[in-house]
Design a protein around this motif. Structure first.
Motif, PDB file in Angstrom:
ATOM      1  N   ARG A  18       4.623  10.522 -13.403  1.00 20.08           N
ATOM      2  CA  ARG A  18       3.702  11.656 -13.457  1.00 20.08           C
ATOM      3  C   ARG A  18       2.837  11.543 -14.702  1.00 20.08           C
ATOM      4  N   GLN A  19       1.683  12.190 -14.593  1.00 19.54           N
ATOM      5  CA  GLN A  19       0.745  12.172 -15.705  1.00 19.54           C
ATOM      6  C   GLN A  19       0.114  13.549 -15.824  1.00 19.54           C
ATOM      7  N   TYR A  25       1.439  13.144  -9.647  1.00 17.86           N
ATOM      8  CA  TYR A  25       2.645  12.362  -9.405  1.00 17.86           C
ATOM      9  C   TYR A  25       2.278  11.122  -8.604  1.00 17.86           C
ATOM     10  N   PHE A  26       2.751   9.984  -9.099  1.00 20.40           N
ATOM     11  CA  PHE A  26       2.442   8.689  -8.497  1.00 20.40           C
ATOM     12  C   PHE A  26       3.717   8.010  -8.013  1.00 20.40           C
ATOM     13  N   CYS A  27       3.591   7.340  -6.910  1.00 21.69           N
ATOM     14  CA  CYS A  27       4.634   6.474  -6.390  1.00 21.69           C
ATOM     15  C   CYS A  27       4.304   5.038  -6.809  1.00 21.69           C
ATOM     16  N   ALA A  28       5.332   4.242  -7.152  1.00 22.80           N
ATOM     17  CA  ALA A  28       5.099   2.875  -7.607  1.00 22.80           C
ATOM     18  C   ALA A  28       6.142   1.930  -7.023  1.00 22.80           C
ATOM     19  N   HIS A  29       5.770   0.664  -6.909  1.00 25.71           N
ATOM     20  CA  HIS A  29       6.627  -0.377  -6.333  1.00 25.71           C
ATOM     21  C   HIS A  29       6.621  -1.574  -7.282  1.00 25.71           C
ATOM     22  N   GLY A  30       7.810  -2.152  -7.500  1.00 20.48           N
ATOM     23  CA  GLY A  30       7.882  -3.289  -8.399  1.00 20.48           C
ATOM     24  C   GLY A  30       9.060  -4.187  -8.111  1.00 20.48           C
ATOM     25  N   GLY A  65      -1.770   9.041  -5.996  1.00 13.69           N
ATOM     26  CA  GLY A  65      -1.271  10.225  -6.673  1.00 13.69           C
ATOM     27  C   GLY A  65      -1.438  11.493  -5.861  1.00 13.69           C
ATOM     28  N   THR A  66      -0.589  12.469  -6.162  1.00 15.19           N
ATOM     29  CA  THR A  66      -0.666  13.787  -5.552  1.00 15.19           C
ATOM     30  C   THR A  66      -0.456  14.833  -6.647  1.00 15.19           C
ATOM     31  N   HIS A 116       0.855  -1.189   0.000  1.00 11.93           N
ATOM     32  CA  HIS A 116       0.000   0.000   0.000  1.00 11.93           C
ATOM     33  C   HIS A 116       0.887   1.233   0.000  1.00 11.93           C
ATOM     34  N   LEU A 117       0.625   2.159  -0.940  1.00 10.10           N
ATOM     35  CA  LEU A 117       1.455   3.350  -1.103  1.00 10.10           C
ATOM     36  C   LEU A 117       0.596   4.601  -0.956  1.00 10.10           C
TER      37      LEU A 117
END
Length: 124
Positions: A38-39, A93-98, A117-118, A3-4
């Motif tokens: 980011r989008q 802006y999104f944080c992601a984990h992989g 996102g923020t 969870h982010l």
């Protein structure tokens, strides 16, 4: 399940700075990649910066020298320091984990978990 949660977005004038944070919970991965994406409105999601648990970093050409990705300890929190912002940096802006990679990818399809996102808005 990872969870982010991102925070730190806001509105700034061109040339200003912001620091985004991403806090993760639920991860049991010892080796991993994390990244910021980011989008922009109407645009595709693009990778900004990535880091793995061994602190190897990668930056998109558009932000290299202005943005810095870091993490306080092995997992929490993940930061994105953004300096000399321009209107072109506006977006969510999104944080992601992989999964772990020696140099983490900036492609969205390489990441399994995403925050909500923020918003970052830079005015000219």
């Amino acid at each position: 399940q990872v969870h982010l949660v991102e925070s730190g977005g806001g509105s700034v004038s061109a040339g200003g700075s912001l620091r985004l944070s991403c806090r993760q919970s639920g991860s049991t991965y010892r080796n991993y990649c994390m990244a910021w994406f980011r989008q922009a409105p109407g645009g595709e999601r693009e990778g900004v910066a990535s880091i793995n648990n061994k602190y190897a970093r990668r930056y998109a050409d558009s932000v290299n020298g202005r943005f810095a990705i870091s993490k306080e300890n092995n997992k929490n929190p993940l930061y994105l320091q953004m300096n000399n912002l321009s209107p072109e940096d506006t977006g969510i802006y999104f944080c992601a984990h992989g999964p772990y990679d020696r140099i983490c990818s900036l492609e969205p399809d390489q990441y399994n978990y995403w925050g909500q996102g923020t918003q970052v808005t830079v005015s000219s």
